[in-house]
Motif scaffolding. Sequence first.
Motif: not given
Length: 76
Positions: A23-42
Amino acid sequence: MRIVDHYESMAKQAMFNRYAQNAKRANEKKMFDAKTARKRVMNGAGNWKESREARINVERYRAAQKAMKAYRMKGG
């Protein structure tokens, strides 16, 4: 089943690695958004594994392409 899960995890890691390297500009959130995942788990949501930044809306992209094609034909 544990071995199957392990292989699935390895395949996903390989895809994440490929994306990050190419990727030209790799972004962690494009692969996996941990903050959103934590909210969904909670909240007890079962789709926490699909937590990532939204991709392009294909229908809007196609409509824009069609509009630009018509504009180019009229404009010369």
